[in-house]
Write a protein that holds these residues in place. Structure first.
Motif, PDB file in Angstrom:
ATOM      1  N   ALA A  58       0.823  -1.206   0.000  1.00 37.12           N
ATOM      2  CA  ALA A  58       0.000   0.000   0.000  1.00 37.12           C
ATOM      3  C   ALA A  58       0.861   1.260   0.000  1.00 37.12           C
ATOM      4  CB  ALA A  58      -0.920  -0.012   1.215  1.00 37.12           C
ATOM      5  N   LEU A  59       1.947   1.250   0.758  1.00 33.21           N
ATOM      6  CA  LEU A  59       2.850   2.405   0.776  1.00 33.21           C
ATOM      7  C   LEU A  59       3.482   2.630  -0.593  1.00 33.21           C
ATOM      8  CD1 LEU A  59       4.609   1.811   4.219  1.00 33.21           C
ATOM      9  CD2 LEU A  59       2.901   3.553   3.686  1.00 33.21           C
ATOM     10  N   THR A  60       3.840   1.529  -1.262  1.00 30.59           N
ATOM     11  CA  THR A  60       4.405   1.657  -2.614  1.00 30.59           C
ATOM     12  C   THR A  60       3.377   2.245  -3.580  1.00 30.59           C
ATOM     13  OG1 THR A  60       5.840  -0.251  -2.207  1.00 30.59           O
ATOM     14  CG2 THR A  60       5.472   0.383  -4.497  1.00 30.59           C
ATOM     15  N   THR A  61       2.132   1.799  -3.474  1.00 33.77           N
ATOM     16  CA  THR A  61       1.069   2.306  -4.353  1.00 33.77           C
ATOM     17  C   THR A  61       0.807   3.788  -4.097  1.00 33.77           C
ATOM     18  OG1 THR A  61       0.037   0.116  -4.380  1.00 33.77           O
ATOM     19  CG2 THR A  61      -1.334   1.989  -5.027  1.00 33.77           C
ATOM     20  N   LEU A  62       0.774   4.194  -2.839  1.00 31.11           N
ATOM     21  CA  LEU A  62       0.517   5.599  -2.503  1.00 31.11           C
ATOM     22  C   LEU A  62       1.657   6.495  -2.956  1.00 31.11           C
ATOM     23  CD1 LEU A  62      -0.927   5.070   1.089  1.00 31.11           C
ATOM     24  CD2 LEU A  62      -2.201   5.791  -0.935  1.00 31.11           C
ATOM     25  N   LEU A  68       1.392  10.227  -1.204  1.00 30.95           N
ATOM     26  CA  LEU A  68       2.172  10.013   0.007  1.00 30.95           C
ATOM     27  C   LEU A  68       3.650  10.102  -0.341  1.00 30.95           C
ATOM     28  CD1 LEU A  68       1.918   9.309   3.053  1.00 30.95           C
ATOM     29  CD2 LEU A  68       2.307   6.927   2.408  1.00 30.95           C
ATOM     30  N   GLU A  69       4.410  10.714   0.535  1.00 39.36           N
ATOM     31  CA  GLU A  69       5.841  10.893   0.321  1.00 39.36           C
ATOM     32  C   GLU A  69       6.590  10.472   1.585  1.00 39.36           C
ATOM     33  OE1 GLU A  69       9.018  14.525  -0.655  1.00 39.36           O
ATOM     34  OE2 GLU A  69       6.878  14.933  -0.338  1.00 39.36           O
ATOM     35  N   GLU A 167       3.018  -3.986  -6.995  1.00 42.62           N
ATOM     36  CA  GLU A 167       2.383  -2.689  -6.827  1.00 42.62           C
ATOM     37  C   GLU A 167       0.897  -2.771  -7.170  1.00 42.62           C
ATOM     38  OE1 GLU A 167       4.379   0.308  -8.948  1.00 42.62           O
ATOM     39  OE2 GLU A 167       6.324  -0.034  -8.025  1.00 42.62           O
ATOM     40  N   GLY A 168       0.109  -2.005  -6.424  1.00 44.00           N
ATOM     41  CA  GLY A 168      -1.311  -1.926  -6.710  1.00 44.00           C
ATOM     42  C   GLY A 168      -2.100  -3.114  -6.213  1.00 44.00           C
ATOM     43  N   SER A 169      -1.509  -3.963  -5.365  1.00 48.06           N
ATOM     44  CA  SER A 169      -2.241  -5.128  -4.873  1.00 48.06           C
ATOM     45  C   SER A 169      -3.240  -4.686  -3.833  1.00 48.06           C
ATOM     46  CB  SER A 169      -1.266  -6.154  -4.278  1.00 48.06           C
ATOM     47  OG  SER A 169      -1.977  -7.215  -3.694  1.00 48.06           O
ATOM     48  N   GLU A 170      -4.500  -4.943  -4.066  1.00 48.43           N
ATOM     49  CA  GLU A 170      -5.556  -4.538  -3.146  1.00 48.43           C
ATOM     50  C   GLU A 170      -6.230  -5.741  -2.496  1.00 48.43           C
ATOM     51  OE1 GLU A 170      -5.876  -1.628  -2.328  1.00 48.43           O
ATOM     52  OE2 GLU A 170      -4.834  -0.553  -3.924  1.00 48.43           O
TER      53      GLU A 170
END
Length: 303
Positions: A58-62, A68-69, A167-170
């Motif tokens: 989730a952090l990678t996706t944001l 998010l930074e 990435e983008g795994s929900e």
């Protein structure tokens, strides 16, 4: 101020699933309009009820979406990671500028071109956030609130090659608690091992004996006797896993025969020397035992 940050996430964020929960958890800790907050992976796992891989994904996706930074040049209490919501900070700054002269002015919706205000490091120190190259022994860097959401990071888990989530795994699975295992004989803790005397046949093992017909063939008493003999014969064996003992026990029960005059006891316990049945000599009894094991008729007649 955390209320304004949360409202921006609810109304304008494009995140979904676990990523949205992680962003809301960080926004809930924002203390001022700079939209900077600190959090650890463990605390985010606890708040979102998600696994470690799900939180990292989730952090990678944001980060990829720009909502998010990670501020690598700063560090939070107990060496926690510092994050910033740049688009939220830009929107709050634009709203403050628009309503400075006219409190009733209509603020335009957020846009990607909105400038992000520069950080004020002195204001961050009020919330326990310090430059990473600062003094590690500064007492003010300790958690001022004693919040449970900042667990110790003295022994961070090392990153493993190939463990980075896509990435983008929900749809990542939620964190599951693993049952504790018996590590008495295990040096690595990979699997529990016990001795033959400590191993106990479970309901599935007894169900196997019933399904295979061994319980009907041996009877309850015969099965208990066979189990006792197996434990005596395996007393000197080294520790094994429960699965290995179960397989060995089943193999023993499958070979076990009821002691009869025509079929000697092939699995007598150590120290026992059953007398030859039917008046047979020791040699004839051994031959009869071998033929019984091969399910051949006994061709040796009593003298």
């Amino acid at each position: 101020m955390s209320k304004d940050a949360r409202e921006w996430v609810w109304e304008h964020s494009s995140s979904r699933g676990t990523a949205r929960l992680v962003l809301l958890s960080i926004a809930d800790r924002v203390p001022d309009e700079q939209c900077v907050a600190w959090a650890s992976i463990a605390s985010l796992m606890q708040r979102t009820n998600a696994s470690r891989n799900a939180v990292r994904g989730a952090l990678t996706t944001l980060a990829a979406s720009g909502e998010l930074e990670t501020l690598d040049t700063f560090i939070g209490p107990q060496r926690s990671t510092v994050y910033r919501l740049p688009r939220t900070a830009a929107q709050l700054a634009k709203a403050a500028a628009a309503t400075e002269d006219d409190p009733g002015a209509i603020v335009e919706p957020p846009a990607a071109s909105d400038p992000v205000p520069e950080l004020d490091g002195k204001r961050l120190r009020r919330h326990g956030i310090w430059p990473r190259d600062g003094s590690e022994s500064d007492p003010r860097r300790q958690n001022p609130t004693g919040s449970e959401s900042a667990p110790s990071r003295q022994n961070p888990t090392p990153r493993r090659v190939g463990s980075r989530p896509p990435e983008g795994s929900e749809t990542d699975p939620q964190n599951r608690s693993e049952p504790k295992v018996n590590r008495r004989y295990s040096s690595s803790g990979a699997a529990a091992v016990t001795s033959a005397g400590e191993w106990q046949a479970g309901p599935d093992t007894h169900a196997w004996a019933r399904q295979q017909g061994h319980l009907e063939r041996l009877g309850e008493q015969g099965l208990a006797t066979a189990d006792m003999k197996w434990r005596v014969h395996r007393a000197d064996f080294g520790p094994r896993t429960a699965g290995a003992w179960a397989a060995d026990w089943r193999s023993w029960i499958a070979r076990e025969h009821n002691p009869t005059p025509s079929r000697p006891n092939l699995h007598a316990m150590p120290g026992q020397d059953p007398s030859p049945a039917g008046g047979l000599t020791r040699t004839q009894a051994h031959i009869a035992a071998l033929r019984a094991a091969l399910d051949e008729p006994n061709g040796v007649a009593p003298r």
